[in-house]
Motif scaffolding. Structure first.
Motif, PDB file in Angstrom:
ATOM      1  N   MET A  72      45.599  28.215  49.139  1.00 36.34           N
ATOM      2  CA  MET A  72      44.894  28.996  48.119  1.00 36.34           C
ATOM      3  C   MET A  72      45.064  30.496  48.390  1.00 36.34           C
ATOM      4  SD  MET A  72      40.961  28.608  46.849  1.00 36.34           S
ATOM      5  CE  MET A  72      40.111  28.846  48.419  1.00 36.34           C
TER       6      MET A  72
ATOM      7  N   LEU B 198      47.269  32.973  45.878  1.00 36.41           N
ATOM      8  CA  LEU B 198      46.599  34.036  45.137  1.00 36.41           C
ATOM      9  C   LEU B 198      47.126  35.405  45.557  1.00 36.41           C
ATOM     10  CD1 LEU B 198      42.943  32.701  44.959  1.00 36.41           C
ATOM     11  CD2 LEU B 198      44.724  32.582  43.238  1.00 36.41           C
TER      12      LEU B 198
ATOM     13  N   ARG C 212      40.549  23.137  40.411  1.00 39.75           N
ATOM     14  CA  ARG C 212      41.027  24.474  40.052  1.00 39.75           C
ATOM     15  C   ARG C 212      42.444  24.463  39.509  1.00 39.75           C
ATOM     16  NH1 ARG C 212      38.724  26.183  45.689  1.00 39.75           N
ATOM     17  NH2 ARG C 212      36.833  27.270  45.109  1.00 39.75           N
TER      18      ARG C 212
ATOM     19  N   TYR D 242      45.187  28.094  38.748  1.00 41.87           N
ATOM     20  CA  TYR D 242      44.132  28.909  39.359  1.00 41.87           C
ATOM     21  C   TYR D 242      44.634  30.305  39.712  1.00 41.87           C
ATOM     22  CZ  TYR D 242      40.292  30.045  42.562  1.00 41.87           C
ATOM     23  OH  TYR D 242      39.229  30.614  43.193  1.00 41.87           O
ATOM     24  N   ARG D 243      43.875  31.313  39.329  1.00 44.05           N
ATOM     25  CA  ARG D 243      44.239  32.699  39.662  1.00 44.05           C
ATOM     26  C   ARG D 243      43.138  33.444  40.401  1.00 44.05           C
ATOM     27  NH1 ARG D 243      45.371  35.489  34.342  1.00 44.05           N
ATOM     28  NH2 ARG D 243      45.653  37.263  35.715  1.00 44.05           N
ATOM     29  N   GLY D 244      42.026  32.764  40.652  1.00 45.25           N
ATOM     30  CA  GLY D 244      40.892  33.442  41.287  1.00 45.25           C
ATOM     31  C   GLY D 244      39.625  33.044  40.578  1.00 45.25           C
ATOM     32  N   THR D 245      38.491  33.361  41.177  1.00 46.14           N
ATOM     33  CA  THR D 245      37.222  32.865  40.648  1.00 46.14           C
ATOM     34  C   THR D 245      36.784  33.591  39.389  1.00 46.14           C
ATOM     35  OG1 THR D 245      36.523  32.085  42.804  1.00 46.14           O
ATOM     36  CG2 THR D 245      34.788  32.498  41.218  1.00 46.14           C
ATOM     37  N   THR D 246      37.013  34.921  39.344  1.00 42.94           N
ATOM     38  CA  THR D 246      36.611  35.630  38.124  1.00 42.94           C
ATOM     39  C   THR D 246      37.801  35.731  37.197  1.00 42.94           C
ATOM     40  OG1 THR D 246      37.219  37.788  39.001  1.00 42.94           O
ATOM     41  CG2 THR D 246      34.958  37.078  39.338  1.00 42.94           C
TER      42      THR D 246
ATOM     43  N   TYR E  41      40.097  37.642  34.464  1.00 43.04           N
ATOM     44  CA  TYR E  41      40.470  39.040  34.339  1.00 43.04           C
ATOM     45  C   TYR E  41      40.229  39.544  32.921  1.00 43.04           C
ATOM     46  CZ  TYR E  41      42.232  38.742  38.983  1.00 43.04           C
ATOM     47  OH  TYR E  41      42.304  38.583  40.336  1.00 43.04           O
ATOM     48  N   GLU E  42      40.436  38.670  31.959  1.00 44.35           N
ATOM     49  CA  GLU E  42      40.163  39.061  30.587  1.00 44.35           C
ATOM     50  C   GLU E  42      39.041  38.156  30.099  1.00 44.35           C
ATOM     51  OE1 GLU E  42      43.248  37.636  31.200  1.00 44.35           O
ATOM     52  OE2 GLU E  42      44.226  39.511  31.781  1.00 44.35           O
ATOM     53  N   VAL E  43      38.128  38.718  29.383  1.00 42.30           N
ATOM     54  CA  VAL E  43      37.012  37.929  28.877  1.00 42.30           C
ATOM     55  C   VAL E  43      37.084  37.898  27.360  1.00 42.30           C
ATOM     56  CG1 VAL E  43      34.521  37.735  28.772  1.00 42.30           C
ATOM     57  CG2 VAL E  43      35.615  38.536  30.857  1.00 42.30           C
ATOM     58  N   GLU E  44      37.025  36.677  26.824  1.00 40.58           N
ATOM     59  CA  GLU E  44      36.971  36.542  25.372  1.00 40.58           C
ATOM     60  C   GLU E  44      35.505  36.544  24.980  1.00 40.58           C
ATOM     61  OE1 GLU E  44      39.557  33.355  23.558  1.00 40.58           O
ATOM     62  OE2 GLU E  44      40.041  33.188  25.686  1.00 40.58           O
TER      63      GLU E  44
END
Ligand code: TPP
Ligand code: MG
Lengths: 271, 386
Positions: A79, A83, A113, A259-263, A265-268
């Protein structure tokens, strides 16, 4: 003299390997090198990971970057690597104990994930390196060094566990089906997402001697073959008839975001 | 689609802030170049993860909430070997779990930074009871670098120092935080980015070849780093390995490796260790202490001076390795040394070992979930006074 085309995948001065004669881990090492060869994989781009155990030593012999030596944490390393440097191809070699006993939690979370790594599980149905103890994959009622009267625990089906937890490529073969095993490893290596290839392999030294009463690798391979059925055959059996069988085939091959991380990056947001 | 990251605040929040300790250590890490964080929720370290989850995406880094502490510390190891500057934060119970992965990082020389916000077992009260675990909590032979901040400003400053030491010595570095400091708000000054010194690990310069020795580390004791995936084909194994990286069963290889891994820290104590002195010039009694306990110790020294007792304070910025020269020098100057710490007496033994009878020694130790009051320390000073 012609050099074996697989030789370039093996670490210089890396041999001889430490597997027992007739161990399935050596075959899995070969399946991987063949798959890599057929796919013309760039070695410089591969990180191979092994935890602790016999199967976990497979990567030690590969001429690639390797992380090794801690039991059960292979996917956690993977992981971090994926990442931090997503362009690397990460391949985990794990024993059944490494993958779903001590590493079981990491296994289901990597699947959930859809971590973009390939995990080749050498399921030899026991803890081999430590001397043949019962594992979470040992068939019910098998004699091992810690189940002298037969195992009283039902085993995990690694592929069903992977599928249920969200893995996007899942297949199972045995060394009786080498071409299929190589094909699935190739598919897994080309797959984007968490791919699991389980090889139900022979450990003649421990599982063979204690559970089936023979240390002869051929006897154990035959024993595995007699219990192997295809996915199609399995569909016509009810659960009690399927018990103790190794269902072979490709069970999952789908795609979803990796999986790219927990948060995010862009939010719709709903406007 | 809106990108929440468009309002990036940048890496270094230059200026004066009134900031929570946990945020300050996160900001220090970011200022030092941290671009990977993995952690598992635990009080009183949570604000570090929360801050990182907000801030790392702003600066192009990665935030992971691992499924447990083991996943988090090993993700750090993987990310670090791939080139990231990686940090985690936890509190005592989680720090237990991380020992295993820390052992791996020491063995393969992966620079990582761990913040342990010490708490009382299961409860979020003040304590310094992990000070020994921070040294040798993992199996095998190695030397730890552990920094002990005493204020919110130092949480920021030491986070930067921690990354720089980690990179320089290719070793984990632990920032020893405490409930007391982590949940405190204080004024801090964040300097301009160009005033912050940044150390990056040395990379190998020769091209990959079968003769490449990834663990050859002459003369500094710290090997140059070959990034994962660049053709050097290095084995990073916990098991004893030769200079080539191959697992080896030769006793000379075991010994050589352990000597180098411990030696690269022990031989560089002068570079790594730092202390600070308060009222020490004419002191006859010294309080040797670290972390939040430095604060009541300075107050106690001043109370004692009001009563005509010449007391000073030696603050240990590094608790591991032990600043032996500095403690010994103080022992040669004063009549008595009092070790002040928030546990049942752990580091005191180390201080007494270094003092080696050069002066009398006393202990002001306590583990009640509460920091020492200056009066409690003063009481021990009165006892030590002849
Ligand atoms: C933390 C930890 N616990 C236990 C061990 C001992 N150990 C070594 S290998 C192994 C199990 C191996 O079983 P498996 O993962 O199935 O691999 P195999 O040897 O069968 O290929 C164990 C328990 C260890 N090395 N580390
Ligand atoms: Mg096994």
């Amino acid at each position: 003299m012609t050099i074996n085309p697989m030789r370039k995948y093996v670490r210089p001065h890396g041999l001889p390997h430490f597997f027992c004669p007739g161990c399935g881990a050596g075959q899995v090492l070969q399946y991987f090198t063949r798959a890599a060869h057929e796919l013309s994989l760039n070695l410089d781009n591969i990180v191979a990971i092994g935890g602790v155990g016999c199967a976990a030593r497979i990567p030690i012999y590969l001429n690639v970057d390797v992380l090794h030596g801690v039991h059960g944490r292979t996917l956690a390393w993977a992981m971090g690597i994926k990442l931090a440097k997503p362009e690397l191809k990460v391949v985990v070699f794990a024993g059944d104990g490494d993958a779903v006993s001590i590493g079981g939690n990491h296994f289901i979370h990597a699947a959930r994930r859809n971590l973009d790594v390939t995990m080749i599980v050498v399921n030899n149905l026991n803890f081999a390196m430590t001397g043949g103890q019962v594992a979470p994959t040992t068939p019910y009622s098998s004699v091992t060094t810690t189940t002298p009267y037969g195992s009283g625990e039902p085993p995990f089906d690694i592929c069903r566990l992977a599928e249920t937890a969200g893995a996007t490529y899942v297949a199972r073969w045995t060394p009786n089906k080498p071409l299929q095993a190589i094909r699935s490893i190739k598919t897994a290596l080309s797959h984007k997402g968490f791919s699991v290839v389980e090889i139900v392999a022979q450990c003649p030294t421990h599982f063979g001697r204690y559970a089936i009463g023979s240390g002869n690798p051929a006897d154990l391979l035959k024993w595995i073959d007699e219990r192997s059925i295809t996915k199609v055959q399995a569909e016509s059996l009810d659960p009690s008839e399927r018990e103790g069988k190794f269902v072979l085939g490709e069970f999952v091959n789908t795609e979803r975001p990796v999986y790219r991380g927990t948060t995010r990056y862009e939010v719709e947001r709903a406007e | 689609m809106t990108d929440t990251r468009t309002e990036s605040r940048g890496r270094v929040l230059t200026g004066v802030h009134f900031m929570l300790g946990n945020y300050a250590v996160a900001e220090g890490a970011l200022a030092a170049g941290c671009d990977f964080f993995a952690g598992y929720p635990i009080t009183p370290a949570n604000e570090i993860s929360e801050r990182m989850s907000q801030r790392l995406p702003e600066v192009g880094g990665v935030f992971v909430q691992g499924e447990d502490e083991l996943a988090s510390i090993y993700a750090l190891a993987g990310a670090s070997l791939a080139g990231a500057k990686a940090m985690t934060a936890t509190a005592s119970a989680g720090f237990n779990y991380m020992q295993e992965g820390l052992g791996y990082c020491y063995a393969v020389e992966a620079p990582v930074v761990v913040v342990d916000v010490q708490r009382c077992r299961g409860e979020n009260f003040a304590s310094q009871a992990d000070v020994m675990q921070m040294r040798w909590g993992a199996s095998g032979d190695y030397e730890a670098i552990v920094l002990a901040p005493s204020s919110v400003q130092e949480l920021f400053d030491y986070a930067i120092r921690a990354f720089n030491l980690a990179e320089k010595y290719r070793s984990p570095v632990i920032v020893m935080s405490e409930t007391t400091l982590a949940l405190m708000r204080e004024r801090i000054l964040i300097p301009p980015a160009d005033a912050i010194p940044i150390v990056n690990r040395r990379k190998v310069t020769q091209p990959p070849s079968p003769e490449f020795l990834p663990y050859k580390a002459e003369p500094s004791g710290t090997p140059d780093w070959a990034p994962l995936g660049s053709g050097y084909n290095v084995i990073y194994s916990l098991n004893p390995h030769d200079e080539r990286g191959r697992i080896d069963w030769d006793p000379n290889v075991f010994e050589g490796l352990y000597k180098r891994i411990t030696g690269k820290i022990r031989d560089n104590r002068k570079d790594i260790c730092f202390t600070e002195s308060f009222h020490m010039d004419d002191a006859q009694i010294a309080l040797v202490t670290y972390g939040s306990e430095v604060r009541p110790a300075i107050d106690a020294a001043e109370l004692a001076r009001d009563k005509g007792i010449k007391v000073g304070v030696l603050k240990l910025g590094t608790v591991w390795p032990v600043p032996e020269d500095e403690i010994r020098e103080v022992a040669g100057q004063v009549d008595a040394i009092i070790s002040v710490e928030m546990n049942m007496g752990k580091y005191a033994g180390e201080v007494e070992r270094v003092v080696g009878g050069r002066c009398r020694t006393f202990r002001a130790t306590k583990n009640r979930g509460l920091i020492h009051s200056p009066d409690e320390i003063l009481a021990v000073i009165e006892e030590a006074r002849r």
